[in-house]
Design an enzyme around this catalytic site. Structure first.
Site, short mmCIF file in Angstrom:
data_model
loop_
_atom_site.label_atom_id
_atom_site.label_comp_id
_atom_site.label_asym_id
_atom_site.label_seq_id
_atom_site.Cartn_x
_atom_site.Cartn_y
_atom_site.Cartn_z
N GLU A 120 -10.42 41.80 37.10
CA GLU A 120 -10.02 40.46 37.52
C GLU A 120 -9.49 39.67 36.33
OE1 GLU A 120 -14.03 40.52 40.31
OE2 GLU A 120 -13.69 38.84 38.95
N LYS A 122 -9.40 36.73 33.89
CA LYS A 122 -10.44 35.77 33.52
C LYS A 122 -9.80 34.38 33.45
CE LYS A 122 -14.22 34.90 30.33
NZ LYS A 122 -13.94 33.46 30.23
N ASP A 124 -9.15 30.53 32.97
CA ASP A 124 -9.62 29.56 31.99
C ASP A 124 -9.80 28.22 32.69
OD1 ASP A 124 -8.40 28.38 28.74
OD2 ASP A 124 -10.42 28.59 29.56
N LYS A 322 -11.53 39.89 26.14
CA LYS A 322 -10.69 38.75 25.81
C LYS A 322 -9.36 39.20 25.22
CE LYS A 322 -12.29 35.08 26.25
NZ LYS A 322 -13.30 34.28 25.54
N CYS A 416 -19.95 11.94 -2.70
CA CYS A 416 -19.74 11.83 -1.25
C CYS A 416 -18.60 10.85 -0.98
CB CYS A 416 -21.02 11.35 -0.58
SG CYS A 416 -20.83 11.03 1.20
N CYS A 419 -20.50 7.62 0.97
CA CYS A 419 -21.51 6.74 0.35
C CYS A 419 -21.51 6.80 -1.17
CB CYS A 419 -22.89 7.08 0.88
SG CYS A 419 -23.50 8.71 0.35
N CYS A 434 -24.39 16.19 0.86
CA CYS A 434 -24.71 14.84 0.43
C CYS A 434 -26.21 14.65 0.64
CB CYS A 434 -23.93 13.81 1.25
SG CYS A 434 -24.46 12.10 0.94
N CYS A 439 -26.76 7.93 4.29
CA CYS A 439 -25.30 7.98 4.33
C CYS A 439 -24.83 7.67 5.75
CB CYS A 439 -24.82 9.37 3.91
SG CYS A 439 -23.04 9.63 4.06
#
Length: 676
Positions: A120, A122, A124, A322, A416, A419, A434, A439
């Site tokens: 079959e 597949k 989506d 797939k 970071c 922050c 971080c 933060c």
């Protein structure tokens, strides 16, 4: 003198004939794609039926074609339990994996003959379950978690390719029938839908699957009715009043009942023929009017399906092969870093927008600093990207032949970007983090996770709203959500009285989550949905989990040292303890997990030793936990059953010493109701 009784009988008969005629022509048009009358003639029949039902409301029946859209908007979707679970499928991405499928089945059944398969496309789309009672559509639900979905009956009734009543001319309708199908939107209709939304100032859907899912979850069925949804049916769940011997027979019978089956469904003998079908369909893929992402291969014999059984989350007798990952070429415009809820700093490529597998993407993950260096991805590079398995895009490789010398190498920032805290990379880890728990980027991600569908499921609390709540200082942790009032939200962008009230009500409505959802919502490192539910089933209450030592956690099958340490560290952290106290003060009441009490395994503790022949150890453990049992790694006086395979270890002697119940593999199979 007019005989009113006679007229009423004639009118009722005429209405019944019109309903039958319209159902018949719907079948010809939507299922067979072979109409016998023009649209204008169809419209005349439909209008006549509408007129009769308007004049004589007592003639209206639940299966009338005029009743596809009925009732006003719902306040929320109710939960529906599927009689038979809607399992996910095992995926295969290479021909080698598929070639191994049949030998694996042969070994399991101890047979040499090739298998017959049903093949079959597949689809989506969005999986749904249609329940027919005495031939009438009674309930329509989403797949949900496979066991429970959302009741979207009124929305599914609006889809004209779903019959409201099963045809019975050649095959009597069973007393009860669960039909599984995939709701989807064709590509051309999807483009029209997005064009219309953009013209109205609404955001476009990301892809046809996203559009179908959003359309099915509209509280107002009139909105769903305006969406171009269709369905293909691919199987059944529970059925009463009809028996089948093969999946092929099921598919052919569904068509006789007026249910739409994909015309590319085929059957073959042997796995080589299944692989050849996959290659043929992959060649046709881009010419189809809808999206497919692979081929489903199913053992045809239902008796063999029963013998093969299921693994933890998927049937052993089916495989989704797939298609190759969809790829595209684009240019990296910039490389930024994003801070996640655990502080992980992830390099991300910002790219020239490109369509990949029907979706326009402009970002791709680069995973971590080492991965960027390994692939040598630079700003300005042309790269090959892919959505492997049609999921999150990633950079496959750099096309170095297109470099000009102006490309800019990536360097992980030292601080970071949100922050300004110095970043750290713990020894032995690939991820830079971080370390600042305050933060704002981490807080935003933490609240998004807390409100997400798999966690507290707070409808409407999206990314933009969360950013405003934090930026305006209204929320400093997840517990602050429960202190919000509509008046707090009104000054924020795009908020009116109604929308503010809706958010506050959605937050209040999340105060009684299941314990598993609540544990997952906390965002404990390494604890995903499955682990959260495992903890909920084992400990039953939040207090019991909070008090658990690392040794207690390690007794749970599936919890390793890293996860156990992370859980214990979370609950020992004073900041987290204060947050939990604050949540409980806000009247959050996590609901204790319930055990399955109707199976022989409920509440029983199992230990396994030796090598099982018919099942893998993981599969056997999954069968136990699925039926409410517990699995332990060590034998004790609290053990109810020791399951012994080939070459058992010292656990066997310990069980004999303690006088425990010992089962061989056949005895275990009999206990769980499995056919050997």
């Amino acid at each position: 003198m007019i005989d009113n009784a006679r007229i009423t009988i004639e009118i009722a008969a005429r209405a019944a004939r019109l309903r039958d005629q319209i159902h018949y022509h719907d079948y010809r048009y939507y299922v067979l794609d072979d109409p016998e009358i023009s649209d204008a003639e169809y419209d005349l029949l439909f209008r006549e039926l509408e007129r009769l039902e308007e004049e004589y409301p007592e003639l209206v029946t639940p299966d009338s074609p005029t009743q596809r859209v009925g009732g006003g908007p719902a306040e929320k979707f109710e939960s529906v339990t599927h009689r038979q679970p809607m399992l996910s499928l095992e995926n295969a991405f290479s021909e080698g994996e598929v070639q191994e499928f049949e030998p694996r089945l042969k070994r399991f059944l101890h047979q040499q003959a090739e298998f017959d398969y049903v093949l079959e496309p597949k689809m989506d789309g969005v999986a749904v379950n249609l329940t027919y009672e005495d031939g009438l559509l009674a309930i329509g639900a989403t797949r949900g978690d496979g066991h429970r979905g959302e009741n979207v009956t009124q929305n599914l009734r609006t889809i004209k390719t779903i019959p409201l009543v099963l045809r019975r001319e050649t095959t009597p309708a069973p007393a009860f029938l669960e039909v599984r199908g995939e709701v989807y939107i064709e590509l051309a209709e999807f483009k029209k839908l997005n064009a219309a939304r953009e013209a109205q100032g609404q955001p476009a859907f990301a892809n046809p699957r996203n559009a179908a899912a959003g359309s099915l979850r509209q509280l107002d069925p009139a909105v769903t009715a305006g969406r171009p949804l269709k369905i293909y049916c691919y199987g059944i769940g529970e059925v009463a009043g009809r028996e089948f011997s093969s999946h092929w027979e099921v598919m052919q019978t569904l068509k006789t009942w007026g249910l739409r089956v994909n015309p590319y469904v085929d059957r073959c003998q042997g796995i080589e023929a299944a692989v050849a079908y996959h290659h043929r369909l992959e060649g046709l893929r881009h010419g189809l009017p809808y999206e497919i992402d692979g081929v489903v291969i199913k053992v045809d014999s239902l008796e063999l399906q029963t013998r093969l059984g299921i693994k933890s989350r998927s049937p052993r007798w089916a495989l989704a092969y797939k298609f190759a990952a969809t790829q595209a070429t684009t240019q990296v415009r910039k490389i930024i870093v994003q801070v996640g809820r655990t502080g992980a700093v992830t390099p991300t490529a910002i790219m020239a927008p490109v369509e990949v597998g029907g979706v326009t993407v402009s970002r791709a993950t680069l995973h971590n600093e080492d991965e960027v260096a390994r692939k040598d991805v630079r700003e300005g590079d042309w790269v090959l990207i892919q959505r492997a398995g049609d999921v999150i895009p990633e950079v496959v490789k750099v096309i170095t032949s297109r470099r000009t010398g102006r490309e800019k190498p990536f360097k992980m920032p030292e601080r970071c970007p949100v922050c300004d805290t110095p970043l750290v990379r713990p020894q032995g880890e690939a991820v830079t983090r971080c370390p600042n728990p305050d933060c704002s980027a981490q807080l935003k991600r933490a609240i998004r996770h807390f409100a997400s569908k798999g966690a507290m499921d707070i409808d409407g609390l999206g990314e933009k709203i969360i950013e405003q709540l934090i930026d305006q200082g209204l929320v400093q942790d997840v517990a602050d959500l429960y202190r919000l009032q509509a008046s707090d939200l009104l000054p924020l962008e795009r908020f009116a009285e109604k929308s503010a009230q809706n958010i506050v009500q959605a937050i209040a409505g999340s105060k009684k989550p299941s314990l598993g959802r609540f544990i997952y919502a906390l965002g404990i490192r390494y604890v995903g949905e499955a682990t959260a539910n495992l903890l909920a089933r084992h400990f039953q209450t939040l207090n019991a989990l909070k008090a658990a030592a690392v040794e207690d956690l390690l007794l749970i099958e599936g919890i390793g040292p890293q996860v156990a340490a992370s859980i214990r560290d979370y609950f020992q952290n004073p900041k987290n303890q204060a947050l939990l106290a604050k949540l409980l003060q806000a009247n959050l009441q996590p609901q204790a997990a319930t055990q399955v009490l109707t199976t022989p395994l409920a509440g029983q503790t199992f230990v396994f030793t030796g090598r099982l022949q018919q099942l893998s150890r993981d599969e056997a453990k999954a069968l136990v936990t699925a039926q409410g049992g517990k699995v332990s790694s060590s034998v004790s006086a609290k053990t109810d059953y020791l399951v012994v395979g080939k070459d058992p270890g010292t656990k066997y002697a310990q069980a004999l010493e303690l006088g425990l119940t010992i089962l061989d593999e056949a005895g275990f199979a009999q206990l769980i109701g499995r056919i050997t």
